[in-house]
Design a protein around this motif. Structure first.
Motif, PDB file in Angstrom:
ATOM      1  N   GLU A 188       0.832  -1.193   0.000  1.00 19.23           N
ATOM      2  CA  GLU A 188       0.000   0.000   0.000  1.00 19.23           C
ATOM      3  C   GLU A 188       0.872   1.251   0.000  1.00 19.23           C
ATOM      4  OE1 GLU A 188      -2.849  -0.017   3.109  1.00 19.23           O
ATOM      5  OE2 GLU A 188      -3.646  -2.005   2.613  1.00 19.23           O
ATOM      6  N   GLY A 210       0.043   4.202  -0.520  1.00 22.75           N
ATOM      7  CA  GLY A 210      -0.664   5.380  -0.023  1.00 22.75           C
ATOM      8  C   GLY A 210      -1.434   6.065  -1.126  1.00 22.75           C
ATOM      9  N   PRO A 211      -2.507   6.788  -0.796  1.00 24.23           N
ATOM     10  CA  PRO A 211      -3.353   7.393  -1.820  1.00 24.23           C
ATOM     11  C   PRO A 211      -2.667   8.501  -2.620  1.00 24.23           C
ATOM     12  CG  PRO A 211      -4.024   8.108   0.373  1.00 24.23           C
ATOM     13  CD  PRO A 211      -3.028   6.999   0.567  1.00 24.23           C
ATOM     14  N   VAL A 212      -1.791   9.275  -1.972  1.00 27.80           N
ATOM     15  CA  VAL A 212      -1.149  10.378  -2.687  1.00 27.80           C
ATOM     16  C   VAL A 212      -0.262   9.848  -3.801  1.00 27.80           C
ATOM     17  CG1 VAL A 212       0.474  12.286  -2.495  1.00 27.80           C
ATOM     18  CG2 VAL A 212      -1.277  11.976  -0.745  1.00 27.80           C
ATOM     19  N   ALA A 253      -0.344   6.926  -5.162  1.00 28.57           N
ATOM     20  CA  ALA A 253      -1.159   6.233  -6.154  1.00 28.57           C
ATOM     21  C   ALA A 253      -1.833   7.229  -7.095  1.00 28.57           C
ATOM     22  CB  ALA A 253      -2.206   5.366  -5.444  1.00 28.57           C
ATOM     23  N   ALA A 254      -2.342   8.337  -6.542  1.00 29.88           N
ATOM     24  CA  ALA A 254      -2.990   9.353  -7.378  1.00 29.88           C
ATOM     25  C   ALA A 254      -1.997  10.009  -8.321  1.00 29.88           C
ATOM     26  CB  ALA A 254      -3.650  10.406  -6.483  1.00 29.88           C
ATOM     27  N   TRP A 287     -10.179  15.026  -9.799  1.00 27.40           N
ATOM     28  CA  TRP A 287     -10.216  14.230  -8.567  1.00 27.40           C
ATOM     29  C   TRP A 287      -8.805  13.809  -8.148  1.00 27.40           C
ATOM     30  CZ3 TRP A 287     -14.765  10.590 -10.354  1.00 27.40           C
ATOM     31  CH2 TRP A 287     -15.977  11.298 -10.239  1.00 27.40           C
ATOM     32  N   LEU A 288      -8.015  13.360  -9.120  1.00 24.53           N
ATOM     33  CA  LEU A 288      -6.654  12.912  -8.805  1.00 24.53           C
ATOM     34  C   LEU A 288      -5.799  14.071  -8.301  1.00 24.53           C
ATOM     35  CD1 LEU A 288      -6.036  10.507 -11.828  1.00 24.53           C
ATOM     36  CD2 LEU A 288      -6.412   9.859  -9.447  1.00 24.53           C
ATOM     37  N   ILE A 316      -6.632  14.591  -4.680  1.00 24.46           N
ATOM     38  CA  ILE A 316      -6.050  13.570  -3.806  1.00 24.46           C
ATOM     39  C   ILE A 316      -4.534  13.774  -3.688  1.00 24.46           C
ATOM     40  CG2 ILE A 316      -5.601  11.091  -3.553  1.00 24.46           C
ATOM     41  CD1 ILE A 316      -8.252  10.600  -5.043  1.00 24.46           C
ATOM     42  N   ALA A 317      -3.891  14.081  -4.825  1.00 24.60           N
ATOM     43  CA  ALA A 317      -2.431  14.224  -4.830  1.00 24.60           C
ATOM     44  C   ALA A 317      -1.974  15.467  -4.086  1.00 24.60           C
ATOM     45  CB  ALA A 317      -1.915  14.274  -6.257  1.00 24.60           C
TER      46      ALA A 317
END
Length: 258
Positions: A218, A220-222, A224-225, A249-250, A253-254
């Motif tokens: 994982e 992390g969302p950042v 991944a974005a 959206w990305l 998140i980033a």
């Protein structure tokens, strides 16, 4: 830079005529190598004495041409200096063209940083003109090309899942750190330069923009974005509005603080 606008048909015709006339005039002016000879002479003067040494009189004398030839081919001194910077930067890029990118874009960024510092220390007058000799908010064409090369490298890092912050900020940070380091070294007498300064600044910049190799389950969302955002231009299953919405959206998140 040119601005988009509505041009009347007769103005368009005149502009086309003027551009054709200008191109023909340049070809005629360079028929006997005048342009190349002038740029080479100006480059030597720049290297030996800095921008102040690149006067119309000095260049025309060194190149063996009359001053009006310089104005006809380059418009003014700034046009000539732009041509000299482009010439010097092209020579530099061509010398590095044989170096193929590796499978590790972060290592390629390290190599690119070192090349950037090397260009500045080997050609301080050219570098200063390329990055510091223009009006605030206006970059030389060569500097724009160099930044585009950096941006492409940053995108490769993003596509590999290694970029921790948005691409635009990462490229701007590396650019600022690299230019600042180079100018600091140029301004420091050679015998007083810290040999570790460039490496320390390079590693600090890389640490600020990258994550560990994407082996963790994982990231992390950042991260991944950022990675998905870099790959979005290659996606053709979405409509243009859908890509725009996903990009928004990305981006959020980033870069949640934006």
């Amino acid at each position: 830079m040119e601005r988009e606008g509505v041009t009347a048909p007769d103005a368009s015709h005149d502009a086309h005529h003027d551009a054709s006339h200008e191109a023909t005039r340049d070809r005629e002016g360079n028929r006997d190598g005048n342009r190349d000879r002038i740029v080479a002479a100006a480059a030597r003067l720049l290297s030996d004495g800095g921008p102040d040494a690149v006067s119309t009189r000095a260049v025309s004398s060194a190149a063996g041409v009359q001053p009006p030839t310089i104005y006809r081919l380059f418009g003014d001194k700034q046009g000539l200096l732009d041509a000299v910077v482009a010439y010097g930067f092209t020579e530099y890029v061509n010398s590095k063209a044989a170096e193929e990118p590796t499978d590790d874009p972060v290592e390629d960024l390290r190599a690119g940083w070192d090349q950037h510092i090397g260009l500045g220390l080997a050609n301080p007058a050219l570098y200063s003109l390329m990055y510091g000799g223009h009006r605030p908010g206006v970059s030389s064409p060569a500097a724009v090309t160099a930044f585009d090369m950096l941006a492409r490298l940053i995108r490769r890092i993003a596509e590999a899942g290694r970029l921790a912050i948005p691409e635009e900020r990462a490229a701007a940070l590396v650019h600022a750190a690299g230019c600042g380091t180079t100018f600091t070294l140029i301004a420091t007498p050679e015998d007083r330069r810290d040999p570790e300064l460039s490496r320390t600044a390079r590693e600090a910049a890389i640490a600020a923009i990258t994550t560990d190799a994407p082996s963790a389950a994982e990231p992390g969302p950042v991260a991944a974005a950022v990675t998905l955002r870099a790959a979005l231009p290659r996606t053709d299953v979405l409509t243009a509005p859908e890509r725009g919405l996903l990009r928004e959206w990305l981006d959020r998140i980033a870069d949640p603080v934006r």
